[in-house]
Every structure is written in structure tokens, then in C-alpha cells.
Design an enzyme around this catalytic site. Structure first.
Site, PDB file in Angstrom:
ATOM      1  N   VAL A 167       0.742  -1.095  -0.029  1.00  0.00           N
ATOM      2  CA  VAL A 167      -0.030   0.106   0.090  1.00  0.00           C
ATOM      3  C   VAL A 167       1.111   1.111  -0.009  1.00  0.00           C
ATOM      4  O   VAL A 167       1.992   1.276   0.246  1.00  0.00           O
ATOM      5  CB  VAL A 167      -0.774  -0.068   1.372  1.00  0.00           C
ATOM      6  CG1 VAL A 167      -1.954  -1.155   1.185  1.00  0.00           C
ATOM      7  CG2 VAL A 167      -0.258  -0.029   2.483  1.00  0.00           C
ATOM      8  N   GLU A 168       0.274   2.484  -0.230  1.00  0.00           N
ATOM      9  CA  GLU A 168       0.809   3.812  -0.345  1.00  0.00           C
ATOM     10  C   GLU A 168       2.143   3.609  -1.193  1.00  0.00           C
ATOM     11  O   GLU A 168       3.088   4.255  -0.983  1.00  0.00           O
ATOM     12  CB  GLU A 168       1.315   4.105   0.951  1.00  0.00           C
ATOM     13  CG  GLU A 168       0.192   4.421   1.973  1.00  0.00           C
ATOM     14  CD  GLU A 168      -0.755   5.524   1.879  1.00  0.00           C
ATOM     15  OE1 GLU A 168      -0.407   6.342   0.772  1.00  0.00           O
ATOM     16  OE2 GLU A 168      -1.345   5.861   2.699  1.00  0.00           O
TER      17      GLU A 168
END
Length: 818
Positions: A497-498
Site C-alpha cells: 500500500v501507499e
């Protein structure tokens, strides 16, 4: 021979002038004087032809018109043809956020006086109270096994507690009912929750990282803040943010979701608004969200707002029950926090839905880049730090409790090779957390947070893998007793993620770092691409020659330090005997990084962006230098004792060894007719510095033993965590058994030694303990305590067993008869 000496003197003079960053005019005068004086050693230097060449060179460098005609303009025109244009989206990403101490490290000359004024953040009384009370109460309520395998969700009472005790309001300003806690406090809160439950931690962190709350607080209109922030602070509104989609993951700038400005009806009235069509996925909290933040590309084909047709990426906020929004389904990412897709077809909303109002149309990319810092710099590193805290404590305890071949497994050197890494990584993660959250208090350093996201989560993966190797089957078998499997299973979430880690490392850290942190590069590119070419040439002339002097100064610095060691290098005024040599090594590698990066940029130009393996290695060097600074700063905050020094020394060697490995790989693969090998020879003529060697076997053994012992570092890493004392809890069982072992270990080892020699009689542990007391091997008062420990030890080593349907746990904890 004298001629050779004269040439050496001239080269040394040039290097000294560049090293001291002497101005062009004064440097020219000094060099001419040294040249003339060198004529006593080599008379040919003051012959007609050499003097004409000297005069021509000095004149060319110092006469503006001649310099621009014969040097600057050809370089300017050549670079204009080969350097890639910077698009609007890339420009916004580069200009978004701020720089911090990482820029000093990239410059080749860290400002240690500035660094000495950076102090780690501390908790306010309000923040400490929240951790001691609300966070502690939340952790007491959590049972991750039940959440993970039975409920597939947080219990209703936990959701209610999170909402109404302020866990979703940590970044919201106080005037709207929020807590406005510091980045460090947010990190401490999230990491403590994560030591108990990843599901609860992710649920709490999303509203406090990339999401409507932060975007509204930073960019929202007063009306938007009044409308949404109080509800978000109270937990009456649950936010999510739709950024990624099926065809846009890490490349968020390529999102295909669209908004078209048009007229439509809301509540029976015709208004100017946007018609949205989107398909988002992997959106945390989406299945339970009441308000949805969206990123999309906004178009104005009918020019209802102005002349521009394609406005760019825009962020808007809409209620989840808006007509046309399809929401509520769930993904299952390997951990049962709420995560799912959001789709929208012909969703019409007013322009007031744009975060910041219509004036912020097309400015969403910059908003997102600046607000990604909370997720990259706070939330995900907090998860990694939590893994470090628990990994250190559980790995050390289990290594001392578990025995094979009548020896604690933690005493085997092969195990210590892994457990020492666990200890060093845990120490590094805690240090890194302190430095990164401190940087966020000074701004939004996009490069620092990209480094933090990548390296923290990769260190977490490495640490948990080592822990699994040490725990073996005890770590593999799933069940409520397992203290390691669920974090292991969830590790890929933080990696992905991110921004996926591979792309963060290969594209962002150095790609953004070079542009943001280099003192001249971005301004030079701006001058090259200027529409007014005459003005661009003037700007480029000043920048180019200053840049050249900067580069040659760093090259000189790197060579001087390679030849003389660290003795010409500065360290912070408050550095002690332990840290000063390490700070000087940072200076050396900083100069090498700056010089190597400039050489790569000069020779490869825009191709360096596509040579991802090379740029990633330079990013690794940059990152490891910042990590080393974090370790040194953290070391100074702990008691100065053997444990602190041992952990810091190992962690620093680990950082510098990885930095040096990255440089060697860069030089080996750089090409350009052996220039890589030339740079390596110039900067490391005597090979790898001693302190950049990987940790020695003695250091591995020392840290492998320390992780099993009580120490100041063990206490420091435990203080931010939730350590259960319940002997029926997965963590509490190991903790209680370890503490009992510390209490009885001398008697326990004496008993084992005697039993191993066949000196004791009896058919059970208790019988043999009584016999050992009778024979004076242990005291009578120790019999019951050792027997109790042995029962705890046996129970601690058991793994969960279930019925055939894997529903009901059936563990037989009774010790077998000996």
C-alpha cells in the site's frame, strides 16, 4: 621529478580550492600565483605557450560574455536536446512538500550544527494520557485471533470505542472536536495498537493518514470543514479515500476515472457540477464508509469554468449514499480490516464537492503528494516499529526458553545470526520512527517519507522472516497461541500500500530525491526549459558553474577523506567518543554520494531515470545515511551503557555496509568505459572502510546473547508496546514464562545438568526435583518454583491443535511422564 612535483602541487591546489568552495575570482588569482611559483620547480610552466593557455583559461572562466559564448551556450543547447521535459504532473510532484536534513546528506556537506538542533519529539500530557488510558483500554478489548478467524471484523463494541473515544480524530484540529496530536504521538498510538491487533491498527490509522480528514484540514473551505470535520471527529462519519483502481495502482497519476463539468439537477434545482465515473479498489474502510474522498481527472469540454479543457487531477468529497455510487462489497487482503471496491456511474455532484472548492480544481495531485506523508511517514512505519518491538521481545524470550540438544536455541550461533539481525532492526526501526516523525513536524518532506515507507516495511519483512526461522514450527501453526503467524501473514499489506515498494525504491526515492534535494539540478532544468531562452541562458550560466564547483568540491572532499581518513572531517559539537567517528563516516559517504550522483546525472542525463537499477542504488545510499543519522540521534537519547552501544554499533555497521554494497554495485554496473571503476578507485583507494564492514561474528554473538537478556534496550523497545501479562494470551504466555525463567534459571540449569548426567531418580519432573533438593543440587525452596516453570515452559512450546473441522481448539498441555 620536479615537474611531476609541480603538477601534483597544482592538482592539490585545485582540489583545495574546490574543497574550500572558494569563489571563482579569488580561486583564479590563487591558482595563477601557485602556477607562477611552481615555475621554480618546472620552468616550462612559465614558458610562453603555457602562460598563454593559463591566461586564456582564466579569462574564459571569468569574462561573462566569453564564458557564455564558448562554454555555457553550447552546454545549454546540448542539454536542451537530451534532457526530458518535465510535465505538469511531474512538476507538481517534485514541487510538492518540503525538504529536510536529507537534502544536507545529498549535498555532500551535512550541516551538523543544524542537525544538533533537531530534537526528538516527546509526548504532551494529553497525548501520554490518551496512550495510557484510551489506547490501553482498546488493547485490553482486542483478541486478534477471534477478530481474524472468527468474526472477520472488529467486534461492535470495539468499533463503538474507536468512534467515540477519538481514535479517528487524531489529525483533526481541536476547534472541530479533534485532538490535533503530533505525528510522533500518532505513531506511538498506532504502533501500540499494532502490537495487539493489526486489524484495529489499520482501521484506526486510515482516517488519520491519507483521507478526507487531512485533506479537509489542509485545503478545505470553511463551509466544508464545518460540514464534515465535527462528524469525522466524533466518529459519526466514517471516511475512506478512493485513489487506486484496476489500472492505476502505484501510478496514481494515470487514473482513468473522470469528472466532466456540466449542468445538472440537485434537489430539483439546476446547478453547475461534475458528472463522475470511476472504479476504485483496495480502498480501506470503503465497506463501512459514510463519506468518500475521490481522486479523478477533471475535464471542462464546454469551457464552463474557463479556457482550459483538461484541468487535471482533482479531489472531491461526496456522501457514500450519493445516487450512482456502488459501495459496500469487501476485498479480503489477508487481514480482516474493512477494505473494498467503490464504483460510480454518472454520479452528479456540485462543484462545491471539490475539496477546497472550485478554485482547487486540477490541483489534486499536489494535495495528494503533500498528504501522503502521514501514511508513508507515520502509519506504515508505525506498523513496522510495532513488529520490531514485539519481534525483539518474543524472539529473545523464545530463544532463551526453547531448548534443543540441552542448550537454549538462542545460544546456537546459527540462530544468533538471525536473532542479532532482529535486535538491530528493532533498534533501527525505533530510531527511524523518532527521526521521521520529527521531520513531519517541520513540514511535509516527501523524500524522507518515501524512504521511511520503503525501508521500514522492508525491515519489518526481514525481521519477521528471521523470527519465523527461529520459531520454526511454533511460528508456522496457526492458532490463538501463535505470537508470530498473523503479523507474518499480514506483512505484504504494508509492502504494497501507499505505493508498491519496488516502485518506491526504483523510481521515487532517488528520482524525487535528486530533484528535491540537489541544490542546483531542478533549477537548471527549469532554466533549460524556459520559454525565454535568453533569460534561461543567463540563469543557467550562474547555476551551471556554481554546480560544477559544488561537484568538484565534493569530489575533492571524498578523495581527501579517502586518503586521510576522517581526521579532516567535522562532527557535531556535542558528539561523544562513540558517535563522532560515525558522524565523520557519514560525511565521507555523503560526499561520495553527491559526487557519484552528479557524475551519473552528467553522463546519463535523462537516461538515469530509465536506468532504475542504478538510480535505486543511489537511493539506497541516501536512505542508509539518513538511517545512520537516526541511529546516532536515538543512541544519544538512551542510557550510555553496553547494551545501547552494542545495538547502535551493529545497526550502524549494518547501515553503512548496505550503503557501501549499493555503491559497489553501482560502480560495477555503471559502464562508460570504466568510469565506475575509476570512481571506486578514487573514493575507496584502500578498499571498504573498516566501519562499513558487515558486523563481525563477535558482534553477532554479542547481540544474539543480549536479545535474550534484560537490558536498557529491551526495556526501551517494550515501553511503547502493549505487553500482555495474561498467561493465557499468545504474547502473555511467552512473557510470563520468560519472567519465570529469569527467576529460577540458576536452579533450573543446575537441575538439567544433574539430570543429564543421570544423577537424579524419579518418574516425573517433580520427583526428580525433590531428589535434586535432597542431594543438595538445588534448595528445597526452589523445588516448586522450578516445577512451576517447567510446566509453563512446556505449555509455552505447545502449538494449537483443532478438531477435524478446524473449529474448536484442543490443546493437551499436560507434560508427559519422564
Amino acid at each position: 621529478m620536479l615537474s611531476l612535483l609541480a603538477i601534483v602541487v597544482l592538482i592539490a591546489t585545485l582540489m583545495t580550492l574546490f574543497y574550500q568552495q572558494v569563489s571563482r575570482g579569488i580561486g583564479s588569482i590563487v591558482f595563477v600565483i601557485v602556477w607562477l611559483l611552481s615555475g621554480f620547480l618546472a620552468p616550462w610552466l612559465v614558458g610562453l605557450f603555457p602562460l598563454v593557455l593559463l591566461a586564456a583559461g582564466v579569462t574564459l572562466l571569468n569574462h561573462v560574455d566569453l564564458r557564455q559564448k564558448f562554454i555555457t551556450r553550447p552546454v545549454y543547447q546540448a542539454l536542451g536536446k537530451v534532457m526530458p521535459a518535465i510535465g505538469d504532473t511531474e512538476r507538481e510532484a517534485i514541487e510538492a512538500g518540503t525538504t529536510w536534513f536529507e537534502a544536507d546528506l545529498f549535498s555532500g556537506r551535512p550541516d551538523w550544527e543544524n542537525f544538533s538542533h533537531i530534537h526528538f519529539s516527546t509526548l504532551t500530557n494529553e497525548e501520554q494520557s490518551f496512550i495510557d488510558n484510551e489506547v490501553q483500554q482498546l488493547c485490553d478489548m482486542l483478541d486478534e485471533w477471534k477478530i481474524f478467524h472468527d468474526l472477520k471484523d472488529l467486534p461492535p463494541e470495539v468499533w463503538d470505542f474507536l468512534k467515540h473515544k477519538g481514535f479517528f480524530s487524531l489529525i483533526i484540529p481541536k476547534e472541530y472536536g479533534g485532538k490535533a496530536f503530533s505525528p510522533y504521538a500518532q505513531s506511538r498510538i498506532m504502533s501500540k495498537i499494532a502490537t495487539r491487533s493489526l486489524t484495529a491498527a489499520v482501521t484506526a490509522m486510515v482516517p488519520n493518514s491519507l483521507g478526507p480528514g487531512e485533506l479537509l484540514a489542509e485545503y478545505g473551505t470553511d463551509e466544508q470543514k464545518d460540514r464534515w470535520l465535527p462528524g469525522l471527529a466524533k466518529g459519526d462519519e466514517i471516511p475512506c479515500f478512493g485513489l487506486t483502481g484496476p489500472e492505476a495502482g502505484s501510478d496514481a497519476g494515470a487514473i482513468p476515472d473522470t469528472g466532466v463539468i456540466c449542468k445538472g439537477k440537485i434537489d430539483g434545482k439546476e446547478v453547475l457540477g461534475m458528472r463522475l465515473n470511476f472504479a476504485k479498489r483496495w480502498i480501506t474502510l470503503a465497506p463501512v464508509a459514510t463519506v468518500v474522498g475521490l481522486a479523478f481527472k477533471l475535464y471542462d469540454p464546454d469551457h464552463l469554468l474557463g479556457e482550459k479543457e483538461e484541468l487535471g487531477i482533482t479531489c472531491a468529497l461526496i456522501p457514500a449514499d450519493t445516487k450512482g455510487v456502488e459501495i459496500g462489497r469487501r476485498h479480503y487482503p489477508g487481514s480482516p480490516f474493512m477494505n473494498g471496491p467503490i464504483n460510480g456511474k454518472d454520479v452528479f455532484v456540485s462543484l462545491d464537492a471539490i475539496i477546497g472548492g472550485p478554485d482547487m480544481a486540477g490541483k489534486g495531485w499536489r494535495m495528494l503528494i503533500e498528504c501522503l506523508g502521514a501514511g508513508r511517514g507515520v502509519s506504515l512505519p508505525a506498523l513496522a516499529t510495532a513488529s520490531g518491538e514485539m519481534g525483539y521481545r518474543m524472539t529473545g524470550a523464545f530463544g532463551r526458553i526453547r531448548r534443543q540438544f540441552n542448550t537454549s536455541v538462542g545460544d546456537f550461533e546459527g540462530v544468533q545470526e538471525a536473532s542479532a539481525e532482529v535486535a538491530a532492526i528493532a533498534y533501527t526501526l525505533e530510531a527511524y520512527r523518532h527521526l521521521v516523525t520529527r521531520s513531519l513536524e517541520d513540514g511535509a518532506p516527501s523524500v524522507v517519507t518515501a524512504m521511511a515507507k520503503y525501508h521500514s516495511t522492508e525491515m519489518m519483512r526481514e525481521l519477521i522472516n528471521h523470527g519465523m526461522d527461529i520459531a520454526g514450527g511454533r511460528g508456522i501453526q496457526l492458532g490463538p497461541r501463535n505470537f508470530l503467524a498473523l503479523p507474518y501473514q499480514s506483512t505484504p499489506i504494508a509492502i504494497t500500500v501507499e505505493g508498491a515498494n519496488i516502485l518506491t525504491r526504483s523510481l521515487m526515492i532517488f528520482g524525487q530525491g535528486a530533484m528535491r534535494c540537489h541544490p542546483y539540478l531542478y533549477d537548471e532544468l527549469q532554466a533549460i526549459q524556459a520559454e525565454d531562452k535568453d533569460k534561461g541562458l543567463q540563469d543557467f550560466d550562474a547555476l551551471f558553474f556554481t554546480h560544477a564547483g559544488h561537484t568538484l568540491g565534493n569530489v575533492s572532499s571524498a578523495i581527501f577523506q579517502a586518503l586521510t581518513g576522517p581526521y579532516l572531517s567535522d562532527a557535531p559539537a556535542n558528539a561523544d567518543a562513540f558517535s563522532a567517528p560515525w558522524y565523520r563516516l557519514v560525511n565521507r559517504y555523503s560526499a561520495v554520494l553527491a559526487s557519484t550522483a552528479d557524475m551519473a546525472l552528467a553522463l546519463l542525463g535523462g537516461d538515469l531515470k530509465r536506468r532504475e537499477l542504478l538510480s535505486a542504488r543511489l537511493g539506497d545510499v541516501h536512505s542508509q545515511l539518513l538511517i545512520a543519522c537516526a541511529i546516532l540521534k536515538y543512541h544519544a537519547t538512551l542510557p550510555r551503557d553496553e547494551a545501547n552501544d552494542a545495538h547502535a554499533s551493529y545497526a550502524l555497521r549494518r547501515a553503512f555496509s548496505r550503503a557501501h554494497d549499493a555503491l559497489e554495485a553501482f560502480y560495477r554496473n555503471f559502464g562508460f568505459y570504466g568510469i565506475g571503476h575509476l570512481l571506486k578507485g578514487l573514493f575507496f583507494p584502500f578498499g571498504r572502510p573498516c566501519k562499513a564492514q558487515a558486523p563481525s561474528d563477535d558482534q553477532i554473538r554479542k547481540l544474539g546473547e543480549m536479545i535474550m537478556e534484560p537490558s536498557s534496550v529491551r526495556d526501551a523497545l517494550a515501553e511503547p508496546a502493549y505487553i500482555s501479562q495474561d498467561p493465557e494470551d499468545a504474547i502473555g504466555r511467552v512473557e510470563a514464562t520468560y519472567n519465570k525463567l529469569l527467576e529460577v534459571e540458576p536452579a533450573w540449569l543446575a537441575f538439567l545438568k544433574a539430570d543429564g548426567k543421570g544423577q537424579l531418580e524419579g518418574t516425573s519432573v517433580l520427583d526428580k526435583l525433590k531428589d535434586a533438593a535432597t542431594k543438595g543440587i538445588i534448595s528445597e525452596s526452589q523445588v516448586n518454583a522450578v516445577n512451576e516453570y517447567d510446566a509453563m515452559r512446556y505449555d509455552c512450546l505447545l502449538t494449537d491443535a483443532f478438531d477435524k473441522n478446524l473449529k474448536k481448539v484442543k490443546v493437551h498441555a499436560e507434560r508427559p511422564v519422564m
